[in-house]
Design a protein around this motif. Structure first.
Motif, PDB file in Angstrom:
ATOM      1  N   LEU A   1      59.208  37.049  41.869  1.00 17.03           N
ATOM      2  CA  LEU A   1      57.863  36.391  42.225  1.00 17.03           C
ATOM      3  C   LEU A   1      57.758  35.041  41.314  1.00 17.03           C
ATOM      4  O   LEU A   1      58.127  35.123  40.170  1.00 17.03           O
ATOM      5  N   HIS A   2      57.053  34.066  41.986  1.00 16.66           N
ATOM      6  CA  HIS A   2      56.919  32.969  41.202  1.00 16.66           C
ATOM      7  C   HIS A   2      55.343  32.977  40.973  1.00 16.66           C
ATOM      8  O   HIS A   2      54.660  32.531  42.088  1.00 16.66           O
ATOM      9  N   LEU A   3      54.812  33.341  39.910  1.00 17.75           N
ATOM     10  CA  LEU A   3      53.357  33.311  39.553  1.00 17.75           C
ATOM     11  C   LEU A   3      52.793  32.018  38.806  1.00 17.75           C
ATOM     12  O   LEU A   3      53.723  31.796  37.891  1.00 17.75           O
ATOM     13  N   TYR A   4      51.532  31.709  39.065  1.00 14.14           N
ATOM     14  CA  TYR A   4      50.961  30.479  38.377  1.00 14.14           C
ATOM     15  C   TYR A   4      49.569  31.070  37.995  1.00 14.14           C
ATOM     16  O   TYR A   4      48.983  31.675  38.797  1.00 14.14           O
ATOM     17  N   ALA A   5      49.130  30.516  36.964  1.00 11.68           N
ATOM     18  CA  ALA A   5      47.695  30.608  36.629  1.00 11.68           C
ATOM     19  C   ALA A   5      46.991  29.372  35.948  1.00 11.68           C
ATOM     20  O   ALA A   5      47.961  28.613  35.373  1.00 11.68           O
ATOM     21  N   TYR A   6      45.813  29.161  36.230  1.00 10.62           N
ATOM     22  CA  TYR A   6      45.366  27.786  35.709  1.00 10.62           C
ATOM     23  C   TYR A   6      43.832  28.151  35.265  1.00 10.62           C
ATOM     24  O   TYR A   6      43.155  27.198  34.624  1.00 10.62           O
ATOM     25  N   ASP A   7      43.548  29.246  35.477  1.00  9.23           N
ATOM     26  CA  ASP A   7      42.084  29.700  34.896  1.00  9.23           C
ATOM     27  C   ASP A   7      41.917  31.024  34.635  1.00  9.23           C
ATOM     28  O   ASP A   7      42.925  31.686  34.938  1.00  9.23           O
ATOM     29  N   GLU A   8      40.732  31.744  34.364  1.00 10.43           N
ATOM     30  CA  GLU A   8      40.627  33.064  34.035  1.00 10.43           C
ATOM     31  C   GLU A   8      40.760  33.816  35.249  1.00 10.43           C
ATOM     32  O   GLU A   8      41.617  35.029  35.352  1.00 10.43           O
ATOM     33  N   GLU A   9      40.453  33.515  36.362  1.00 12.55           N
ATOM     34  CA  GLU A   9      40.521  34.175  37.767  1.00 12.55           C
ATOM     35  C   GLU A   9      41.950  34.269  38.205  1.00 12.55           C
ATOM     36  O   GLU A   9      42.355  35.382  38.354  1.00 12.55           O
ATOM     37  N   SER A  10      42.625  33.232  38.145  1.00  9.39           N
ATOM     38  CA  SER A  10      44.168  33.053  38.552  1.00  9.39           C
ATOM     39  C   SER A  10      44.959  33.861  37.488  1.00  9.39           C
ATOM     40  O   SER A  10      45.822  34.439  37.664  1.00  9.39           O
ATOM     41  N   GLY A  11      44.408  33.916  36.200  1.00  9.70           N
ATOM     42  CA  GLY A  11      45.000  34.692  35.006  1.00  9.70           C
ATOM     43  C   GLY A  11      45.340  36.371  35.479  1.00  9.70           C
ATOM     44  O   GLY A  11      46.057  37.086  35.245  1.00  9.70           O
ATOM     45  N   LYS A  12      43.847  36.596  35.861  1.00  6.71           N
ATOM     46  CA  LYS A  12      43.685  37.927  36.214  1.00  6.71           C
ATOM     47  C   LYS A  12      44.461  38.314  37.325  1.00  6.71           C
ATOM     48  O   LYS A  12      45.011  39.554  37.504  1.00  6.71           O
ATOM     49  N   GLN A  13      44.604  37.678  38.595  1.00  3.02           N
ATOM     50  CA  GLN A  13      45.211  37.951  39.481  1.00  3.02           C
ATOM     51  C   GLN A  13      46.869  37.971  39.254  1.00  3.02           C
ATOM     52  O   GLN A  13      47.634  38.843  39.733  1.00  3.02           O
ATOM     53  N   LEU A  14      47.398  36.947  38.169  1.00  2.00           N
ATOM     54  CA  LEU A  14      48.711  37.023  37.840  1.00  2.00           C
ATOM     55  C   LEU A  14      49.010  38.410  36.984  1.00  2.00           C
ATOM     56  O   LEU A  14      50.085  38.939  37.569  1.00  2.00           O
ATOM     57  N   LEU A  15      48.232  39.156  36.376  1.00  2.00           N
ATOM     58  CA  LEU A  15      48.416  40.118  35.593  1.00  2.00           C
ATOM     59  C   LEU A  15      48.380  41.433  36.538  1.00  2.00           C
ATOM     60  O   LEU A  15      48.975  42.394  36.403  1.00  2.00           O
ATOM     61  N   GLN A  16      47.401  41.362  37.381  1.00  2.00           N
ATOM     62  CA  GLN A  16      47.524  42.354  38.500  1.00  2.00           C
ATOM     63  C   GLN A  16      48.828  42.261  39.478  1.00  2.00           C
ATOM     64  O   GLN A  16      49.138  43.442  39.790  1.00  2.00           O
ATOM     65  N   ALA A  17      49.182  41.229  39.723  1.00  2.00           N
ATOM     66  CA  ALA A  17      50.504  41.194  40.278  1.00  2.00           C
ATOM     67  C   ALA A  17      51.617  41.755  39.240  1.00  2.00           C
ATOM     68  O   ALA A  17      52.749  42.516  39.944  1.00  2.00           O
TER      69      ALA A  17
END
Length: 346
Positions: free
Chosen positions: A291-307
């Motif tokens: 999986l290639h996961l990216y984050a750029y704010d709090e919401e995308s960071g939460k989604q990355l941790l959930q994945a």
């Protein structure tokens, strides 16, 4: 007298005539001889009927005379004026109806034009929204590219914070920073790291500033930068006049803002022993089990941790998977202590 009063008098006369009309006499056979009253009582009744009929006939004559007088009162001149008045009223009403009809047609036309304009505005609004969305996407891509270019340009820079103004005196900033680093790292005498440029950031005279300006130094060799950053994490390594000096990479403002937003995310990634890296665009990148996961704010960071938490935990000790590293922001400190150096004499 008006036509209405005449009509009323005639109607009253006809009604009175119909009510007081004597009953029709039965037709008798002409061959038969009419016989008069045969008794004294019938003779009295006959005379009484004649006496009663007399006044009724007089009333009828009076009503007829009154009706005739009313008819004579309505002169031709009055009738002509009434007809002219009625015709004028008819003409006026016709003109008003024509005017109202034209106004109604104008209103219908205005409503139709307004509906067409509203439909056009709605279509334009929908098109503008789509264009704005597309423009926003282009701006995000452009901003990422600009941040990446700025990050690449600043990749060789390190910032030094804490040096008081005029500390270097008349000495060149390059020589001053090189000597400071060599002394902090305890290099041999006359051996200094390679620095191609050094300068203070911001205007010198600024009444609002309450702290000294940072010094940015360009150090081309990535291994030297990593070694300096590694030693800067230790206490009492970079100190000037008993004051600590902070050393950190020269990162664009946009990338710094993203890192601040993802501070909680990176802390949890460290607790999970999950490797990550910062892209030149400032985004956080994680590679995990394909999986290639990216984050750029709090919401995308939460989604990355959930994945990450939804997947099977990684075997950190036995896993030897290669991870592409960049020279910008290493994942692990430099193990070798050898530094490329140059002599101050040449």
């Amino acid at each position: 007298m008006s036509i209405t009063s005449c009509s009323g008098a005639l109607a009253l006369y006809k009604q009175h005539t119909m009510q007081n009309r004597p009953p029709e006499k039965k037709k008798t056979d002409p061959l038969k001889v009419r016989s008069g009253p045969t008794s004294s009582q019938s003779i009295k009744d006959h005379f009484k009927a004649d006496i009663n009929r007399g006044p009724q006939t007089q009333r009828e004559l009076k009503m007829a005379a009154a009706a005739k007088a009313a008819e004579n009162d309505a002169t031709p001149a009055e009738d002509s004026s009434i007809l002219q008045y009625l015709k004028a009223m008819e003409t006026s009403l016709t003109d008003r109806i024509t005017t109202l009809t034209s106004h109604v047609e104008e209103i219908k036309l205005s409503v139709s034009q307004a509906i067409v304009k509203a439909d056009t505005a709605l279509e334009n609004s929908t098109t503008n929204q789509a264009n704005l969305k597309l423009l926003g996407e282009h701006l995000l891509v452009t901003n990422d590219r600009l941040t990446s270019v700025e990050t690449e340009q600043k990749a060789s820079n390190l910032k030094f914070r804490g040096f008081p103004e005029e500390t270097e005196g008349s000495e060149d900033l390059i020589s001053f920073i090189a000597s400071f680093i060599a002394k902090a790292l305890q290099l041999e005498k006359g051996i200094y790291p390679v620095i191609t440029n050094a300068a203070r950031l911001g205007a010198k005279n600024n009444a609002k500033r309450t702290f000294p300006r940072d010094i940015v130094a360009t150090i081309p060799d990535a291994r030297v930068r990593r070694r300096i950053l590694q030693e800067a994490q230790k206490t009492k390594i970079f100190v000037y006049n008993d004051q600590p000096i902070d050393v950190f990479p020269d990162i664009p403002r946009e990338a710094l803002l993203i890192r601040r937003k993802l501070k909680t995310t990176t802390k949890q990634l460290q607790d999970l022993h999950q490797k990550y890296r910062w892209l030149p665009s400032g985004k956080l990148y994680v590679y995990h089990q394909g999986l290639h996961l990216y984050a750029y704010d709090e919401e995308s960071g939460k989604q990355l941790l959930q994945a990450l938490q939804a997947e099977t935990p990684m075997d950190h000790e036995g896993e030897k998977r290669s991870f592409k590293r960049r020279n910008l922001f290493p994942l692990s400190p430099l193990k070798s202590s050898k530094l490329p150096i140059y002599s101050s004499n040449g």
